[in-house]
Scaffold this motif. Structure first.
Motif, PDB file in Angstrom:
ATOM      1  N   LEU A   1       6.619  29.717  -2.914  1.00 19.20           N
ATOM      2  CA  LEU A   1       5.609  29.831  -3.953  1.00 19.20           C
ATOM      3  C   LEU A   1       5.325  28.420  -4.443  1.00 19.20           C
ATOM      4  N   VAL A   2       4.077  28.020  -4.416  1.00 19.45           N
ATOM      5  CA  VAL A   2       3.689  26.641  -4.721  1.00 19.45           C
ATOM      6  C   VAL A   2       3.015  26.599  -6.088  1.00 19.45           C
ATOM      7  N   ALA A   3       3.603  25.826  -7.009  1.00 21.64           N
ATOM      8  CA  ALA A   3       2.998  25.576  -8.316  1.00 21.64           C
ATOM      9  C   ALA A   3       2.309  24.216  -8.286  1.00 21.64           C
ATOM     10  N   ASP A   4       1.720  23.820  -9.401  1.00 19.75           N
ATOM     11  CA  ASP A   4       1.022  22.541  -9.437  1.00 19.75           C
ATOM     12  C   ASP A   4       1.967  21.361  -9.258  1.00 19.75           C
TER      13      ASP A   4
ATOM     14  N   ARG B   1      13.363  30.765 -11.827  1.00 19.36           N
ATOM     15  CA  ARG B   1      13.144  30.615 -13.265  1.00 19.36           C
ATOM     16  C   ARG B   1      11.887  29.790 -13.492  1.00 19.36           C
ATOM     17  N   LEU B   2      10.931  30.369 -14.207  1.00 17.99           N
ATOM     18  CA  LEU B   2       9.630  29.747 -14.406  1.00 17.99           C
ATOM     19  C   LEU B   2       9.512  29.203 -15.831  1.00 17.99           C
ATOM     20  N   PRO B   3       9.042  27.962 -15.985  1.00 17.51           N
ATOM     21  CA  PRO B   3       8.995  27.315 -17.300  1.00 17.51           C
ATOM     22  C   PRO B   3       7.728  27.665 -18.080  1.00 17.51           C
ATOM     23  N   SER B   4       7.622  28.904 -18.516  1.00 14.18           N
ATOM     24  CA  SER B   4       6.445  29.313 -19.279  1.00 14.18           C
ATOM     25  C   SER B   4       6.832  30.389 -20.276  1.00 14.18           C
ATOM     26  N   THR B   5       6.337  30.256 -21.503  1.00 14.73           N
ATOM     27  CA  THR B   5       6.608  31.261 -22.527  1.00 14.73           C
ATOM     28  C   THR B   5       5.828  32.546 -22.271  1.00 14.73           C
ATOM     29  N   GLN B   6       4.839  32.493 -21.369  1.00 14.94           N
ATOM     30  CA  GLN B   6       4.080  33.683 -21.017  1.00 14.94           C
ATOM     31  C   GLN B   6       4.791  34.528 -19.958  1.00 14.94           C
TER      32      GLN B   6
ATOM     33  N   ALA C   1       2.416  48.566  -8.658  1.00 11.79           N
ATOM     34  CA  ALA C   1       3.339  49.064  -7.642  1.00 11.79           C
ATOM     35  C   ALA C   1       3.691  47.894  -6.727  1.00 11.79           C
ATOM     36  N   PRO C   2       4.785  48.010  -5.958  1.00 13.91           N
ATOM     37  CA  PRO C   2       5.137  46.916  -5.040  1.00 13.91           C
ATOM     38  C   PRO C   2       3.968  46.575  -4.125  1.00 13.91           C
ATOM     39  N   ALA C   3       3.721  45.268  -3.954  1.00 15.42           N
ATOM     40  CA  ALA C   3       2.592  44.794  -3.144  1.00 15.42           C
ATOM     41  C   ALA C   3       3.065  43.690  -2.214  1.00 15.42           C
ATOM     42  N   GLU C   4       2.647  43.763  -0.960  1.00 16.42           N
ATOM     43  CA  GLU C   4       3.023  42.739   0.011  1.00 16.42           C
ATOM     44  C   GLU C   4       2.104  41.526  -0.136  1.00 16.42           C
ATOM     45  N   LEU C   5       2.689  40.347  -0.093  1.00 18.07           N
ATOM     46  CA  LEU C   5       1.935  39.111  -0.247  1.00 18.07           C
ATOM     47  C   LEU C   5       1.438  38.610   1.101  1.00 18.07           C
ATOM     48  N   GLU C   6       0.232  38.055   1.096  1.00 19.13           N
ATOM     49  CA  GLU C   6      -0.351  37.438   2.281  1.00 19.13           C
ATOM     50  C   GLU C   6      -0.454  35.940   2.066  1.00 19.13           C
ATOM     51  N   ASP C   7      -0.438  35.187   3.164  1.00 16.92           N
ATOM     52  CA  ASP C   7      -0.515  33.732   3.075  1.00 16.92           C
ATOM     53  C   ASP C   7      -1.767  33.316   2.297  1.00 16.92           C
ATOM     54  N   GLY C   8      -1.564  32.457   1.289  1.00 10.17           N
ATOM     55  CA  GLY C   8      -2.679  31.969   0.482  1.00 10.17           C
ATOM     56  C   GLY C   8      -2.980  32.780  -0.749  1.00 10.17           C
ATOM     57  N   ASP C   9      -2.255  33.906  -0.983  1.00 10.41           N
ATOM     58  CA  ASP C   9      -2.494  34.716  -2.176  1.00 10.41           C
ATOM     59  C   ASP C   9      -2.181  33.922  -3.444  1.00 10.41           C
ATOM     60  N   GLU C  10      -3.059  34.064  -4.439  1.00 14.56           N
ATOM     61  CA  GLU C  10      -2.786  33.503  -5.764  1.00 14.56           C
ATOM     62  C   GLU C  10      -1.968  34.519  -6.554  1.00 14.56           C
ATOM     63  N   VAL C  11      -0.835  34.073  -7.079  1.00 15.67           N
ATOM     64  CA  VAL C  11       0.067  34.944  -7.833  1.00 15.67           C
ATOM     65  C   VAL C  11       0.168  34.427  -9.257  1.00 15.67           C
ATOM     66  N   MET C  12      -0.011  35.310 -10.219  1.00 17.69           N
ATOM     67  CA  MET C  12       0.110  34.941 -11.628  1.00 17.69           C
ATOM     68  C   MET C  12       1.220  35.761 -12.268  1.00 17.69           C
TER      69      MET C  12
ATOM     70  N   TYR D   1       1.184  31.938 -15.655  1.00 13.98           N
ATOM     71  CA  TYR D   1       1.770  30.909 -14.793  1.00 13.98           C
ATOM     72  C   TYR D   1       1.312  31.161 -13.357  1.00 13.98           C
ATOM     73  N   ARG D   2       0.577  30.192 -12.801  1.00 12.52           N
ATOM     74  CA  ARG D   2      -0.078  30.361 -11.498  1.00 12.52           C
ATOM     75  C   ARG D   2       0.720  29.717 -10.381  1.00 12.52           C
ATOM     76  N   LEU D   3       0.864  30.451  -9.272  1.00 10.09           N
ATOM     77  CA  LEU D   3       1.453  29.929  -8.045  1.00 10.09           C
ATOM     78  C   LEU D   3       0.640  30.450  -6.860  1.00 10.09           C
ATOM     79  N   VAL D   4       0.867  29.832  -5.704  1.00 14.88           N
ATOM     80  CA  VAL D   4       0.227  30.281  -4.471  1.00 14.88           C
ATOM     81  C   VAL D   4       1.318  30.579  -3.450  1.00 14.88           C
ATOM     82  N   PHE D   5       1.247  31.768  -2.863  1.00 21.56           N
ATOM     83  CA  PHE D   5       2.211  32.161  -1.834  1.00 21.56           C
ATOM     84  C   PHE D   5       1.799  31.563  -0.502  1.00 21.56           C
TER      85      PHE D   5
END
Length: 214
Positions: free
Chosen positions: A115-118, A140-145, A180-191, A195-199
């Motif tokens: 998972l790629v963050a900024d 562990r993600l550094p965000s109060t959200q 519900a559980p969801a499978e991630l695909e390459d390039g998916d944006e995950v929030m 807090y934003r990351l890219v799989f």
């Protein structure tokens, strides 16, 4: 992790408990409780930490944890009075006290996705991992959200499945909140909250960085 104690065998990766050779059904929360206690053995875990891990961001009464402990003890053939395996620590919590006869830990497989963050990358190892702000989370993600225990990731090689854990601000994939559980695909944006990351799968990420054809 596969642990043998008494007449029981606990296999965390297979999510299976066997007693005297027969599979013993456990609810998801009972399985997770037993996994936590075995992982931390012989150190006791506070009731507060156990409740936070089993019911993230949800207020529950003291009897809820006691009921799950009772379920685990029944499955193991233990009892509150004898407490040979699950020990009650008065006014504190619980501890795994059973004598371990054997333990097998599989060597970790090479990571296949991130998972790629900024400002950093989170390498995803095989198996299940909790995502959130709490100390029980592998990511562990550094965000109060982000909730204390926000989501659960299940990784099997290059495949990853994401499941929200009743988080306050939700888990989102490509702008859609998942229920519900969801499978991630390459390039998916995950929030996770905001807090934003890219799989990314490492194979495709390496190709992008080197300029090689995908």
């Amino acid at each position: 992790m596969r642990v043998r104690f008494g007449e029981c065998v606990f296999d965390r990766e297979a999510r299976e408990l066997r007693r005297a050779g027969a599979a013993v059904p456990l609810s998801p929360k009972a399985f997770d409780l037993l996994s936590l206690l075995i992982e931390e053995r012989p150190r006791p875990i506070t009731q507060t930490r156990l409740r936070d891990a089993l019911w993230p961001d949800t207020a529950v009464g003291y009897t809820s944890l006691a009921r799950v402990v009772s379920e685990v003890r029944r499955a193991l053939g233990d009892s509150a009075r004898g407490a040979a395996i699950i020990r009650t620590v008065p006014r504190f919590g619980y501890a795994f006290a059973g004598p371990v006869l054997g333990e097998t830990k599989e060597p970790p497989a090479a990571p296949a996705c991130v998972l790629v963050a900024d400002d950093r990358e989170y390498t995803l190892g095989s198996g299940q991992s909790l995502v959130g702000r709490g100390p029980e989370c592998a990511l562990r993600l550094p965000s109060t959200q982000v909730s204390r225990v926000h989501a659960r990731l299940a990784v099997d090689g290059p495949r990853a499945t994401l499941e929200d854990q009743a988080s306050k601000n939700g888990t989102w994939i490509n702008g859609a909140r998942i229920g519900a559980p969801a499978e991630l695909e390459d390039g998916d944006e995950v929030m996770f909250g905001t807090y934003r990351l890219v799989f990314r799968r490492l194979e495709s990420l390496a190709s992008t960085r080197t300029g090689s054809p995908r």
